[in-house]
Write an enzyme that holds these catalytic residues in place. Structure first.
Site, PDB file in Angstrom:
ATOM      1  N   GLU A   1      -4.024   4.106   6.443  1.00 48.93           N
ATOM      2  CA  GLU A   1      -3.925   4.009   4.986  1.00 48.93           C
ATOM      3  C   GLU A   1      -4.472   5.291   4.364  1.00 48.93           C
ATOM      4  O   GLU A   1      -4.002   5.721   3.309  1.00 48.93           O
ATOM      5  CB  GLU A   1      -4.730   2.791   4.496  1.00 48.93           C
TER       6      GLU A   1
ATOM      7  N   SER B   1     -10.874   1.891   3.298  1.00 46.85           N
ATOM      8  CA  SER B   1     -10.159   1.340   4.453  1.00 46.85           C
ATOM      9  C   SER B   1      -9.327   2.418   5.121  1.00 46.85           C
ATOM     10  O   SER B   1      -8.556   3.120   4.455  1.00 46.85           O
ATOM     11  CB  SER B   1      -9.250   0.187   4.018  1.00 46.85           C
TER      12      SER B   1
ATOM     13  N   ARG C   1       0.792  -1.221   0.000  1.00 50.13           N
ATOM     14  CA  ARG C   1       0.000   0.000   0.000  1.00 50.13           C
ATOM     15  C   ARG C   1       0.830   1.280   0.000  1.00 50.13           C
ATOM     16  O   ARG C   1       0.435   2.298   0.562  1.00 50.13           O
ATOM     17  CB  ARG C   1      -0.974   0.022   1.193  1.00 50.13           C
TER      18      ARG C   1
END
Length: 301
Positions: free
Chosen positions: A293, A223, A172
């Site tokens: 995130e 998320s 990520r």
């Protein structure tokens, strides 16, 4: 009222533009300056203008995965919404897509052709540029596995073509994150020659799975936390007893604990404070500090 434009272009340059409605979370203040270039040349001019004014640059794609401060964003905000072209090469099985192209639309396009490889991306509510920067992934797939190259506008206005290795992909994140470099387009390697009905069915299955397990009924940013290991962030938050926990008008989703919802009129500060509360509670319970995130843009107390 006279409309200001980028120098030597017809591209409007706007001041004090509200950003909340341009994000999936629907919170945040105004951009000091805001522009929506339609060409690479306009993007380069926007960069030059910001640098001449000594202003920071913030890139806004689909508006997901962002938490914009209530105080707004200083400098120039560049939207990639008009960079939405897609070109498919049947011989190579590659597609080249503009940075502002929506990921779900790209997945459906590939499925219609009978090209496999992007079924997993259908439920990610972002754009191509953001996927390249964040190494977006779902259902066991990720950007790094399918990306051939990315065309990037460098901070000095020059252009670079970067490979996945040069992007230094990790979970990520990439070498682009936190820089002033802007993704213009990306080329993806797919697998042509499959039955379109089968690829479309798989794509729809992934989308149905997302709709079944994740909250789409209220504004959210996707998320919130990266998964820290074998135990997912959602599992840790749920086992800490925080599903449904609410701070002001921001709430930890009861459907999926790694989502924070705007229940109507939430502020960015409420979302931010809820993120910090969740981090602290999970750390106290599991000795794990969850890493966000979601990207924080602007100033937070």
């Amino acid at each position: 009222m006279t409309v200001q434009h980028l120098p030597d272009t017809c591209c409007p340059l706007q001041a004090h533009v509200p950003l909340a409605q341009l994000t999936t979370l629907n919170v945040g203040g105004c951009a000091q300056w805001f522009v929506e270039p339609r060409t690479v040349s306009e993007l380069q001019i926007a960069y030059q203008w910001a640098q001449h004014k000594n202003l920071p640059i913030t890139v806004l794609g689909a508006g997901s995965n962002l938490l914009i401060s209530d105080q707004g964003v200083a400098g120039l905000v560049i939207s990639t919404k008009y960079l939405r072209y897609l070109k498919a090469d049947p011989e190579s099985g590659q597609i080249t897509v503009g940075a502002g192209y929506p990921l779900p639309k790209m997945a459906h396009y590939a499925a219609k052709l009978g090209w496999r490889g992007l079924e997993w991306i259908v439920g990610i509510p972002g754009s191509v540029g953001g996927a390249v920067v964040m190494n977006a992934g779902a259902h066991g797939g990720c950007t790094a596995e399918r990306l051939v190259s990315a065309l990037v506008l460098e901070a000095d206005g020059g252009l670079s073509v970067l490979s996945p290795r040069e992007l230094e992909y990790r979970y990520r994140t990439s070498a682009l994150q936190g820089t002033q470099r802007l993704v213009l387009q990306a080329t993806w390697q797919l697998e042509p020659g499959h039955d379109p009905s089968h690829v479309k069915a798989t794509t729809q299955k992934y989308l149905n799975d997302r709709l079944r397990t994740q909250p789409y009924h209220l504004p959210n940013c996707g998320s919130v936390f990266r998964n820290p290991g074998e135990r997912t962030a959602g599992w840790l938050i749920e086992q800490t007893g925080l599903k449904g926990y609410q701070l002001g008008r921001a709430q930890v989703s009861e459907k999926h604990a790694n989502f924070i919802l705007n229940c109507g009129g939430a502020t960015a500060l409420e979302v931010y404070q809820l993120i910090r509360y969740v981090q602290t509670a999970v750390a106290d319970r599991w000795a794990v500090w969850l890493s966000p995130e979601v990207q924080l843009v602007g100033e937070f107390a």
